[in-house]
Design a protein around this motif. Structure first.
Motif, PDB file in Angstrom:
ATOM      1  N   ARG A 126       3.999  -8.419  -0.444  1.00 56.26           N
ATOM      2  CA  ARG A 126       3.999  -6.958  -0.305  1.00 56.26           C
ATOM      3  C   ARG A 126       2.764  -6.441   0.420  1.00 56.26           C
ATOM      4  O   ARG A 126       2.701  -5.253   0.773  1.00 56.26           O
ATOM      5  CB  ARG A 126       4.090  -6.303  -1.680  1.00 56.26           C
ATOM      6  N   ARG A 177       0.978  -5.379   3.150  1.00 57.68           N
ATOM      7  CA  ARG A 177       1.421  -5.020   4.496  1.00 57.68           C
ATOM      8  C   ARG A 177       0.275  -4.927   5.484  1.00 57.68           C
ATOM      9  O   ARG A 177       0.400  -5.330   6.646  1.00 57.68           O
ATOM     10  CB  ARG A 177       2.161  -3.681   4.455  1.00 57.68           C
ATOM     11  N   ASP A 189       5.163  -1.110  -0.115  1.00 56.45           N
ATOM     12  CA  ASP A 189       4.145  -1.932   0.531  1.00 56.45           C
ATOM     13  C   ASP A 189       2.788  -1.703  -0.120  1.00 56.45           C
ATOM     14  O   ASP A 189       2.494  -0.609  -0.626  1.00 56.45           O
ATOM     15  CB  ASP A 189       4.039  -1.596   2.019  1.00 56.45           C
TER      16      ASP A 189
END
Length: 342
Positions: A257, A259, A319
């Motif tokens: 996750r 990002r 994210d």
């Protein structure tokens, strides 16, 4: 520090100086030499004819509108800065509260140099959870005009741009926002003299009387302390705050996750040689280089970076973003945030 109770950073905004000074013009004007211009890799610096607090007022009004938060609901206004705000014997935080109509807010100044923006966010979040009060507004503002400051050549490894930032810290998300999952901070007061040098204490401010050149103080300090391992201290601080922030958020260093990560808006070679290797040693989040067209925004880098990251097309709800901040003194901070649904 882990924030189990939801804390949201709403409507991050950066209000940049209204003019852009291209690096080519700075080279032609002998403000920076060609070698450093190439190494630093700034394309332009933002400049303003306004006082920094005027830019902050603009950013604050935009945040309140975007988040749908009336200024009179703001319980605390925290303002961070690094350089002259327009007056000497004065509270810029109170000016901002009056200017935007935050009539019920407690105005507070945060002075932690370039780490001040992220420090103010953490202070606001802790106050919010401790008191159950209304939202807090966090602002930053810095301008570095001549003759008081040499924005292009007065420091090592960084050029300075004018701008302000604003973000609302609240228990519920409003508008474009992220949830604050964790934050960590490490300080190294042994380095405080790097921005003091050998100069004696002065009885009054010298801003505007002589040009401020941070690189001279740094040179004096490093000459007087040749064995002081600044590089390793900074490397360890970065790895420590990022590792702690990830751990407190319950996030692994290679979590899918993750990002993007944003680091201070320093010169390209400083990032490539120092900050990015330290960061990548403990976190796999892709580093996004920001600020080449703005310069370092003093206390505002962290919130400006958050605003820019949320503008990216590849950043979506769920994210995770990593914010890394650093300031003279020295202090380093990291925060992990999760992008909210719009």
């Amino acid at each position: 520090m882990r924030f189990d109770t939801p804390v949201h950073l709403n409507a991050p905004v950066h209000a940049l100086g209204e003019h852009a000074q291209p690096v080519a013009d700075a080279v032609t004007g002998l403000l920076i030499d060609e070698e450093n211009a190439e190494r630093y890799a700034y394309t332009a610096l933002r400049t303003s004819t306004h006082a920094p607090v005027e830019l902050a007022a603009r950013a604050a009004a935009e945040s309140c509108t975007a988040a749908g938060t009336p200024p009179h609901r703001i319980a605390q206004l925290l303002h961070a800065w690094t350089y002259h705000q327009g007056h000497e014997f004065w509270s810029p935080a109170h000016y901002l509260a009056q200017r935007i109509g935050a009539v019920a807010a407690e105005p507070v100044g945060i002075q932690q140099m370039c780490n001040g923006g992220l420090a103010a966010l953490v202070q606001a979040a802790c106050r919010l959870l401790a008191t159950g009060s209304g939202p807090a507004l966090v602002t930053t503002a810095d301008c570095f005009p001549q003759p008081g400051f040499d924005r292009w050549g007065g420091d090592y490894g960084v050029c300075y741009g004018d701008g302000a930032t604003s973000v609302l810290v609240d228990r519920a998300p409003h508008g474009r926002s992220v949830r604050l999952l964790s934050a960590a901070t490490v300080a190294a007061p042994v380095l405080e003299g790097m921005h003091r040098g050998d100069a004696p204490f002065s009885p009054a401010p010298t801003s505007g009387v002589k040009t401020l050149l941070p690189k001279l103080a740094k040179k004096e300090f490093l000459t007087a302390h040749p064995a002081l391992p600044f590089g390793p201290i900074a490397h360890d601080a970065v790895t420590s705050v990022v590792t702690r922030a990830l751990r407190d958020a319950g996030v692994g260093p290679d979590d899918g996750r993750l990002r993007a990560a944003a680091l201070p808006r320093l010169a390209r070679h400083v990032m490539a040689d120092a900050y990015e290797p330290a960061f990548r040693a403990v976190c796999a989040a892709p580093v996004v280089r920001l600020g080449a067209d703005t310069g370092h925004l003093g206390a505002g880098d962290a919130v400006a970076n958050l605003s820019d990251l949320l503008d990216r097309d590849d950043v979506r709800p769920g994210d995770l973003l990593v914010l890394l901040s650093a300031g003279a003194g020295f202090t380093w901070s990291a925060a992990i945030v999760e992008v909210n649904q719009p």
